[in-house]
Design an enzyme around this catalytic site. Structure first.
Site, PDB file in Angstrom:
ATOM      1  N   LYS A 149       0.843  -1.195   0.000  1.00 16.13           N
ATOM      2  CA  LYS A 149       0.000   0.000   0.000  1.00 16.13           C
ATOM      3  C   LYS A 149       0.875   1.241   0.000  1.00 16.13           C
ATOM      4  CE  LYS A 149      -4.322  -1.570   0.536  1.00 16.13           C
ATOM      5  NZ  LYS A 149      -5.400  -1.244  -0.422  1.00 16.13           N
ATOM      6  N   ASP A 177      -0.571  -0.724  -4.581  1.00 17.96           N
ATOM      7  CA  ASP A 177      -1.886  -0.076  -4.581  1.00 17.96           C
ATOM      8  C   ASP A 177      -1.733   1.325  -4.009  1.00 17.96           C
ATOM      9  OD1 ASP A 177      -4.512   0.676  -4.509  1.00 17.96           O
ATOM     10  OD2 ASP A 177      -5.201  -0.970  -3.231  1.00 17.96           O
ATOM     11  N   GLU A 203      -2.306  -0.429  -8.850  1.00 21.40           N
ATOM     12  CA  GLU A 203      -3.743  -0.297  -8.658  1.00 21.40           C
ATOM     13  C   GLU A 203      -4.071   1.153  -8.310  1.00 21.40           C
ATOM     14  OE1 GLU A 203      -4.969  -3.401  -5.901  1.00 21.40           O
ATOM     15  OE2 GLU A 203      -6.855  -2.357  -5.620  1.00 21.40           O
ATOM     16  N   ASP A 228      -9.702   0.417  -9.029  1.00 20.85           N
ATOM     17  CA  ASP A 228     -10.483  -0.106  -7.907  1.00 20.85           C
ATOM     18  C   ASP A 228     -11.528   0.935  -7.490  1.00 20.85           C
ATOM     19  OD1 ASP A 228     -11.458  -1.145  -5.557  1.00 20.85           O
ATOM     20  OD2 ASP A 228      -9.547  -1.296  -4.523  1.00 20.85           O
ATOM     21  N   LYS A 250     -14.924  -6.182  -6.086  1.00 21.14           N
ATOM     22  CA  LYS A 250     -15.088  -6.522  -4.660  1.00 21.14           C
ATOM     23  C   LYS A 250     -16.580  -6.656  -4.378  1.00 21.14           C
ATOM     24  CE  LYS A 250     -11.092  -3.816  -3.119  1.00 21.14           C
ATOM     25  NZ  LYS A 250     -10.652  -2.581  -2.431  1.00 21.14           N
TER      26      LYS A 250
HETATM   27 MG    MG Z   1      -7.359  -1.179  -3.986  1.00 23.50          MG
END
Ligand code: MG
Length: 347
Positions: A149, A177, A203, A228, A250
């Protein structure tokens, strides 16, 4: 009758992304005629435990009719409650769990696809100081794929990725991401560095809605870009053709597996790749999503591994991150007795 329960998930470590750091999360679990569902409300979309509770009550008051008719019920749910995707995801999960149990098949078989290669999930390293991120990376040495992240500070991001690559060696698959955390200029600065470090893909590099900037970035970007935050349901997919290489599905964004399967079909029709992700969800939500894993390119279903008090047992996860789909009918999840005693039933 939808039985509703409140439970607090405790995280093993504080979990940071570009916007926020969390240590625990309230989840609502439901039981509907033998099926289990999980709602992981997303604060980013204005959801919390109370909005989920209200939405579930509205669904309960509406006549759902024949519970076998999952798609029809989800169409009906769209007219009863707007948005509230976490509540819809819980309903949809419970309906499919019940349906495939009654059918006597694990849900992935009903969906019609078995894995043709190992289903390996990435393991996520949340944002933190460099030292803490390196320490978490060391602890995650057993996983084949790490997702890092980034997105709070591009200089920190570059330093972190250089050190992590040194730490894990050349072979480990690394994904990144940014959670919408970079400007176009910052993305242009960091992406060549990430490409040099052998990162597999990135991402959501840019803020939500920055589709024109994404088109410019994609033209010069040496790495695949997955979206995303920009992608919730199937209707969001056609507009990003040419702006990205793939999308992240998701259940808590789509409102369940019914819409997630539509997203798979739409992404394929648009020539886009697919990753399958999650919010902070227990083994219930993660296992529900895993039944779709044979249909996608990249798997990011690791939230159950970040939870210290997971109330469910479901998909088996090997130390490398390989997921083994359940073979029993339904979702293949069961509640742990000691956790169930801590469920607070909502009326
Ligand atoms: Mg994500």
């Amino acid at each position: 009758m939808i039985k509703k329960y409140r439970y607090v998930l405790k995280l093993v470590d504080p979990f940071g992304i570009s916007r926020i750091t969390r240590t625990e999360e309230v989840r609502i679990y439901i039981q509907l005629d033998g099926g289990w569902g999980e709602a992981a409300p997303v604060s980013y979309y204005g959801e919390d435990e109370f909005t989920v509770h209200e939405a579930l009550e509205a669904l309960e008051k509406a006549d759902l009719g024949d519970l076998d008719l999952v798609e029809q019920i989800m169409d009906h749910a769209e007219t009863v409650i707007v948005k509230n995707r976490a509540a819809k995801a819980a309903l949809n999960m419970a309906l499919y769990d019940r349906f495939s149990k009654n059918l006597g098949l694990p849900l992935w078989k009903f969906f019609g696809r078995a894995p043709t290669k190992p289903l390996v999930t990435s393991f996520t390293i949340g944002i933190d100081s460099l030292d803490v991120m390196l320490e978490k990376t060391d602890r995650a040495a057993n996983y084949d794929i790490l997702k890092i992240k980034l997105g709070r500070d591009v200089e920190h991001d570059i330093a972190v990725m250089r050190e992590i690559r040194k730490r894990v060696g050349e072979k480990k698959i690394l994904r990144v991401d940014a959670n919408a955390g970079w400007t176009l200029d910052e993305a242009r600065r960091i992406i060549p560095v990430l490409a040099d470090l052998g990162v597999e893909y990135i991402e959501q590099p840019l803020p939500m809605g920055a589709i024109e900037e994404l088109r410019r970035l994609k033209k010069e970007c040496p790495l695949p870009i997955f979206l995303d935050e920009d992608i919730h349901t199937s209707r969001d997919i056609p507009p990003v053709v040419g702006a990205a290489d793939g999308i992240n599905i998701k259940l808590m964004k789509s409102g369940g597996l019914t819409e997630a399967r539509r997203m798979v079909a739409t992404a394929r029709a648009c020539g886009l790749q697919i990753m399958l992700g999650c919010m902070i969800e227990s083994s219930l939500g993660i296992t529900a999503a895993a039944h779709l894993a044979p249909s996608v390119d990249h798997i990011d279903l690791d939230a159950h591994l970040l939870i210290a008090n997971d109330p469910f047992v479901g998909v088996e996860t090997k130390p490398s991150g390989e997921l083994i789909l359940p073979t029993e009918p339904g979702l293949g999840v069961r509640v742990q007795e000691n956790a169930f005693r801590q469920f607070e039933q909502l009326t």
